[in-house]
Design a protein around this motif. Structure first.
Motif, PDB file in Angstrom:
ATOM      1  N   ALA A 157       0.833  -1.211   0.000  1.00 47.88           N
ATOM      2  CA  ALA A 157       0.000   0.000   0.000  1.00 47.88           C
ATOM      3  C   ALA A 157       0.865   1.257   0.000  1.00 47.88           C
ATOM      4  CB  ALA A 157      -0.938  -0.002   1.205  1.00 47.88           C
ATOM      5  N   THR A 158       1.910   1.268   0.805  1.00 50.22           N
ATOM      6  CA  THR A 158       2.756   2.462   0.879  1.00 50.22           C
ATOM      7  C   THR A 158       3.572   2.623  -0.410  1.00 50.22           C
ATOM      8  OG1 THR A 158       4.207   3.757   2.320  1.00 50.22           O
ATOM      9  CG2 THR A 158       4.723   1.463   2.159  1.00 50.22           C
ATOM     10  N   CYS A 159       3.965   1.502  -1.032  1.00 51.22           N
ATOM     11  CA  CYS A 159       4.655   1.594  -2.326  1.00 51.22           C
ATOM     12  C   CYS A 159       3.699   2.112  -3.412  1.00 51.22           C
ATOM     13  CB  CYS A 159       5.226   0.232  -2.735  1.00 51.22           C
ATOM     14  SG  CYS A 159       6.720  -0.228  -1.809  1.00 51.22           S
ATOM     15  N   THR A 160       2.458   1.650  -3.383  1.00 50.72           N
ATOM     16  CA  THR A 160       1.459   2.121  -4.354  1.00 50.72           C
ATOM     17  C   THR A 160       1.275   3.631  -4.228  1.00 50.72           C
ATOM     18  OG1 THR A 160       0.307   0.008  -4.365  1.00 50.72           O
ATOM     19  CG2 THR A 160      -0.983   1.926  -5.038  1.00 50.72           C
ATOM     20  N   CYS A 161       1.120   4.093  -2.998  1.00 52.35           N
ATOM     21  CA  CYS A 161       0.944   5.526  -2.742  1.00 52.35           C
ATOM     22  C   CYS A 161       2.161   6.322  -3.221  1.00 52.35           C
ATOM     23  CB  CYS A 161       0.778   5.738  -1.242  1.00 52.35           C
ATOM     24  SG  CYS A 161      -0.688   6.613  -0.823  1.00 52.35           S
ATOM     25  N   THR A 162       3.347   5.813  -2.923  1.00 50.61           N
ATOM     26  CA  THR A 162       4.589   6.498  -3.297  1.00 50.61           C
ATOM     27  C   THR A 162       4.750   6.530  -4.820  1.00 50.61           C
ATOM     28  OG1 THR A 162       5.579   5.845  -1.214  1.00 50.61           O
ATOM     29  CG2 THR A 162       7.103   6.498  -2.939  1.00 50.61           C
ATOM     30  N   ALA A 163       4.388   5.425  -5.466  1.00 49.09           N
ATOM     31  CA  ALA A 163       4.485   5.367  -6.927  1.00 49.09           C
ATOM     32  C   ALA A 163       3.567   6.398  -7.586  1.00 49.09           C
ATOM     33  CB  ALA A 163       4.147   3.968  -7.425  1.00 49.09           C
ATOM     34  N   MET A 164       2.450   6.719  -6.906  1.00 48.97           N
ATOM     35  CA  MET A 164       1.455   7.628  -7.476  1.00 48.97           C
ATOM     36  C   MET A 164       1.670   9.086  -7.057  1.00 48.97           C
ATOM     37  SD  MET A 164      -0.384   5.610  -9.334  1.00 48.97           S
ATOM     38  CE  MET A 164      -1.587   6.844  -9.841  1.00 48.97           C
ATOM     39  N   ILE A 165       2.732   9.375  -6.330  1.00 51.16           N
ATOM     40  CA  ILE A 165       2.892  10.698  -5.722  1.00 51.16           C
ATOM     41  C   ILE A 165       2.875  11.826  -6.748  1.00 51.16           C
ATOM     42  CG2 ILE A 165       5.426  10.831  -5.657  1.00 51.16           C
ATOM     43  CD1 ILE A 165       5.191  11.832  -2.788  1.00 51.16           C
ATOM     44  N   HIS A 166       3.393  11.552  -7.924  1.00 53.78           N
ATOM     45  CA  HIS A 166       3.371  12.521  -9.040  1.00 53.78           C
ATOM     46  C   HIS A 166       1.937  12.991  -9.335  1.00 53.78           C
ATOM     47  CE1 HIS A 166       4.676  14.123 -12.950  1.00 53.78           C
ATOM     48  NE2 HIS A 166       3.797  13.379 -13.575  1.00 53.78           N
ATOM     49  N   PHE A 167       0.954  12.110  -9.069  1.00 55.80           N
ATOM     50  CA  PHE A 167      -0.449  12.429  -9.360  1.00 55.80           C
ATOM     51  C   PHE A 167      -1.229  12.844  -8.115  1.00 55.80           C
ATOM     52  CE2 PHE A 167       1.032   9.505 -12.606  1.00 55.80           C
ATOM     53  CZ  PHE A 167       0.648  10.166 -13.759  1.00 55.80           C
ATOM     54  N   PHE A 168      -0.624  12.690  -6.936  1.00 53.22           N
ATOM     55  CA  PHE A 168      -1.350  12.979  -5.693  1.00 53.22           C
ATOM     56  C   PHE A 168      -0.862  14.270  -5.018  1.00 53.22           C
ATOM     57  CE2 PHE A 168      -2.379   8.256  -4.446  1.00 53.22           C
ATOM     58  CZ  PHE A 168      -3.165   8.157  -5.567  1.00 53.22           C
ATOM     59  N   HIS A 169       0.438  14.503  -5.064  1.00 51.37           N
ATOM     60  CA  HIS A 169       1.062  15.569  -4.276  1.00 51.37           C
ATOM     61  C   HIS A 169       0.637  16.950  -4.786  1.00 51.37           C
ATOM     62  CE1 HIS A 169       4.100  18.038  -2.395  1.00 51.37           C
ATOM     63  NE2 HIS A 169       4.623  17.002  -1.784  1.00 51.37           N
ATOM     64  N   PRO A 170       0.045  17.785  -3.903  1.00 53.87           N
ATOM     65  CA  PRO A 170      -0.442  19.099  -4.346  1.00 53.87           C
ATOM     66  C   PRO A 170       0.612  19.912  -5.093  1.00 53.87           C
ATOM     67  CG  PRO A 170      -1.088  18.699  -2.081  1.00 53.87           C
ATOM     68  CD  PRO A 170      -0.185  17.560  -2.477  1.00 53.87           C
ATOM     69  N   GLN A 171       1.872  19.783  -4.684  1.00 48.22           N
ATOM     70  CA  GLN A 171       2.901  20.617  -5.307  1.00 48.22           C
ATOM     71  C   GLN A 171       3.455  20.027  -6.610  1.00 48.22           C
ATOM     72  OE1 GLN A 171       5.062  21.061  -1.731  1.00 48.22           O
ATOM     73  NE2 GLN A 171       4.138  23.029  -1.255  1.00 48.22           N
ATOM     74  N   LEU A 172       3.140  18.770  -6.890  1.00 46.90           N
ATOM     75  CA  LEU A 172       3.579  18.173  -8.162  1.00 46.90           C
ATOM     76  C   LEU A 172       2.433  18.146  -9.159  1.00 46.90           C
ATOM     77  CD1 LEU A 172       5.614  15.060  -6.926  1.00 46.90           C
ATOM     78  CD2 LEU A 172       6.460  17.350  -7.473  1.00 46.90           C
ATOM     79  N   ILE A 173       1.236  17.942  -8.614  1.00 45.99           N
ATOM     80  CA  ILE A 173       0.049  17.738  -9.437  1.00 45.99           C
ATOM     81  C   ILE A 173      -0.188  18.909 -10.398  1.00 45.99           C
ATOM     82  CG2 ILE A 173      -1.811  18.814  -8.114  1.00 45.99           C
ATOM     83  CD1 ILE A 173      -3.172  16.163  -8.001  1.00 45.99           C
ATOM     84  N   ALA A 174       0.196  20.093  -9.956  1.00 41.62           N
ATOM     85  CA  ALA A 174      -0.035  21.289 -10.766  1.00 41.62           C
ATOM     86  C   ALA A 174       0.748  21.221 -12.076  1.00 41.62           C
ATOM     87  CB  ALA A 174       0.361  22.535  -9.985  1.00 41.62           C
TER      88      ALA A 174
END
Lengths: 211, 211
Positions: A157-174
């Protein structure tokens, strides 16, 4: 405190947060004062301080509300009677979409998130943990149903979340659209491949041609 | 220009970049002027401008040098005569380690990176593309040797890079230790699982027990 008084207090806290969020969006977190919030609510600042002991507490309340909406939507997906693969796909897409709606193209709200990540890190961590927990719940379902291979579910679960950070993180998502990289669907396919049953056959696995 | 003059020019450009990087680290990018660089080099600012037409050009040169060192180390790993799995693991670990060395705990260099990402986006994109290309080269080797399943190699490479962003991105890497999440080894295992041969047997695959 009587039940009625408690209800009133919850209601007033909620109203303060709604007004605060509107002002944070309109004039920005830094520029909004507790006096501004009080003025819109036609009360004294002292009265606002009865419900929240600082501007930071109001800010945390607003951040919790924004994150809470994402958590509620995520929980609805987790509980659906659908294959785990489909639920995981919807869950990851929904988190991305809701974070994008919240944090893209809204510089003022962006400021608020940056401040939350700096000053109220524990509120953010609690949100990550709830989201990771829900992703873990779906992975656990998929594991027991034979859809996923995940010897260590919390780790998956934590690897899945980390792999998706590009799409989740407010400062990257923009910047998702400007940056070279996969689409969210391609990224989810990659994550699902990492969770797919392994090739080495075990007594519990169905034959390869039935997968 | 004669060959000797060309060598002299390359050498002078290099010296300007070395001095500039030192000053950016010591006093920060914003506070460093071309006059400061010229003074350390005991020349006139006009002379520095013969080699770089703006402070931004110097900044881009320094950024390219820092990124270039990572690319050189990465290339050495790509060319090793080792299994693709081992090379991919070393490659991802080395990029993380070198980026961490460069950008963690060095607020001044961090400022420089933030400015590079804002003002010299094309320089950053070129670096991402070279790194992604090298990851792709190792994945392609692993695919032809039966170590990896990657129907679309460039896509697998960009997904690998995106999955690792938590460990690569200068602005995220600084917080890796504070944030809940997998270790880099756990994350690499997850990525390798996504690239692992699928369970459906094909004539080209070795039997499952030989994998």
């Amino acid at each position: 405190m009587t039940l009625a008084a408690e209800h009133l207090e919850v209601d007033m806290r909620e109203r303060v947060l709604v007004v605060a969020e509107r002002l944070f969006r309109e004039i920005g977190y830094q520029k909004t004062t507790v006096a501004d919030i009080a003025k819109v609510m036609r009360m004294s600042p002292a009265n606002v301080y009865r419900f929240f002991d600082s501007k930071k507490a109001i800010h945390e309340g607003v951040a919790r509300r924004l994150m809470g909406e994402v958590e509620t939507a995520a929980e609805t997906i987790v509980r659906r009677a659908e294959p785990a693969t489909q639920r995981l796909r919807d869950l990851l897409t929904t988190i991305h979409r809701m974070n994008a709606e919240r944090y893209v193209g809204d510089a003022k709200l962006h400021e608020m998130v940056a401040i939350a990540m700096e000053q109220s890190w524990d509120v953010c961590v609690a949100h990550f943990e709830r989201i990771t927990g829900m992703i873990g719940a779906v992975i656990a379902d998929g594991k027991s149903g034979g859809e996923f291979n995940a010897p260590d579910v919390p780790l998956a679960a934590t690897c899945t979340c980390t792999a998706m950070i590009h799409f989740f993180h407010p400062q990257l998502i923009a910047h998702v659209d400007e940056k070279p990289g996969p689409t969210i669907d391609q990224m989810i396919d990659f994550v699902l491949a990492a969770l797919a049953p392994r090739s080495a056959p075990t007594p519990a696995s169905p034959p390869a041609n039935q997968r």
